[in-house]
Design an enzyme around this catalytic site. Sequence first.
Site, PDB file in Angstrom:
ATOM      1  N   LYS A 155       0.877  -1.365  -0.122  1.00  0.00           N
ATOM      2  CA  LYS A 155       0.089   0.067   0.076  1.00  0.00           C
ATOM      3  C   LYS A 155       0.784   1.406  -0.118  1.00  0.00           C
ATOM      4  O   LYS A 155       1.684   1.421   1.038  1.00  0.00           O
ATOM      5  CB  LYS A 155      -1.093   0.084   1.238  1.00  0.00           C
ATOM      6  N   ASP A 179      -0.595  -0.640  -4.548  1.00  0.00           N
ATOM      7  CA  ASP A 179      -2.072   0.017  -4.497  1.00  0.00           C
ATOM      8  C   ASP A 179      -1.749   1.363  -3.948  1.00  0.00           C
ATOM      9  O   ASP A 179      -1.625   1.446  -2.731  1.00  0.00           O
ATOM     10  CB  ASP A 179      -2.889  -1.033  -3.526  1.00  0.00           C
ATOM     11  N   GLU A 206      -2.261  -0.209  -8.791  1.00  0.00           N
ATOM     12  CA  GLU A 206      -3.763  -0.074  -8.480  1.00  0.00           C
ATOM     13  C   GLU A 206      -4.125   1.268  -8.127  1.00  0.00           C
ATOM     14  O   GLU A 206      -3.574   1.746  -7.295  1.00  0.00           O
ATOM     15  CB  GLU A 206      -4.221  -1.245  -7.456  1.00  0.00           C
ATOM     16  N   ASP A 231      -9.639   0.190  -9.117  1.00  0.00           N
ATOM     17  CA  ASP A 231     -10.384  -0.470  -8.008  1.00  0.00           C
ATOM     18  C   ASP A 231     -11.539   0.593  -7.618  1.00  0.00           C
ATOM     19  O   ASP A 231     -12.464   0.149  -7.794  1.00  0.00           O
ATOM     20  CB  ASP A 231      -9.434  -0.692  -6.592  1.00  0.00           C
ATOM     21  N   LYS A 253     -14.308  -6.778  -6.538  1.00  0.00           N
ATOM     22  CA  LYS A 253     -14.523  -7.227  -4.979  1.00  0.00           C
ATOM     23  C   LYS A 253     -16.101  -7.504  -4.881  1.00  0.00           C
ATOM     24  O   LYS A 253     -16.968  -6.780  -5.232  1.00  0.00           O
ATOM     25  CB  LYS A 253     -14.292  -6.014  -4.064  1.00  0.00           C
TER      26      LYS A 253
HETATM   27 MG    MG Z   1      -7.072  -1.438  -3.877  1.00  0.00          MG
END
Ligand code: MG
Length: 339
Positions: A155, A179, A206, A231, A253
């Site tokens: 992240k 991400d 991402e 995303d 997701k």
């Molecule tokens: Mg993500």
Amino acid sequence: MRLTFQPFPIELKHRWTISRGSFDRDTNFLVSIAHEDLTGFGECCSVERYGQSEAVIRRALAMASKLFARRDPWQFQTNTRLLRERVPAVTTVHAAIDMAVKDWIGKKIGVPLYRYWGLESTIAPVSSFSIGIDTTQIIRKKIAETPDDPILKIKLGGQWDEEIMATVRRETSRPVRVDANEGWRDAETAARKIEWLAKMQVEFVEQPLPTGCLDETARLRQMSALPIFADEDCHTAADIPRLSGIYDGINIKLMKAGGLDEARTMIEVAHRYGLQVMLGCMLETSLGITAAAHLAPLADALDLDSHRLLKYDPFCGIEVVQGKISLPSLPGLGVTPRD
Ligand code: MG
């Protein structure tokens, strides 16, 4: 059918921080659908980013419970339409109910969900393991705790990006995905970061820019040294056509899509538009993760790891060994309580 729900606490091993915020505990919901002699189970978690708080979820589940009191799980096509009309926008709840219905159907016919869809469990890609934003010391500890995970998802999206990636690369040469969680503000900044990340052997990035900045993201893609995945910009199949040509892939997701059927549609539409598909997750236990994993044979990349970030996972479902997932052989989702 009888739809009931039960909130339960989840607690993380390490405080979870991304570019938008930080937390170490939350409340998820177990959703049960009982009909005839069987019960199907589903799960949802709150997603404040999309306005789906614990209170919103609780209200939506109470409405859904009344709506389905005289319905039958086999009427799932009409049930899904009714739910979207009468309890709109709460995709986390739609997802939990869809999981529970599919679990019930699988149990009724005695078949694991992936087999019901004609999929082969052995062809799924390897899953990444996510490392949240943290101090150098904790990131080193997290990497040391996961020596068998072949791919890491790091992240970024803030002022510590350089320091975090330098720490990661000092600790491991494993493949890394990044991400940014909408954290970079413009195409030029993102392009500079991505050029540097490409030199650090990062595979793809991402959601580099904020949601809705599609012109800016299209400009970034022209300059980007790495593939970019949507995303926060991609929730359902309806979002996919406008992302084609702007992104290289999407992260699907269940909590955003509103269920397994919509996720399956998204995979098909994305592939038709030439987009790669990653299957990801919110902070779900083995229940939600295993539900998503039944779609893993259709995905190009997996990030199904949230159950492993928890101090205690109340369910048993998929097994993950060196990033390779094994689907349970029990009917339906194949998830059982841990105790
Ligand atoms: Mg993500």
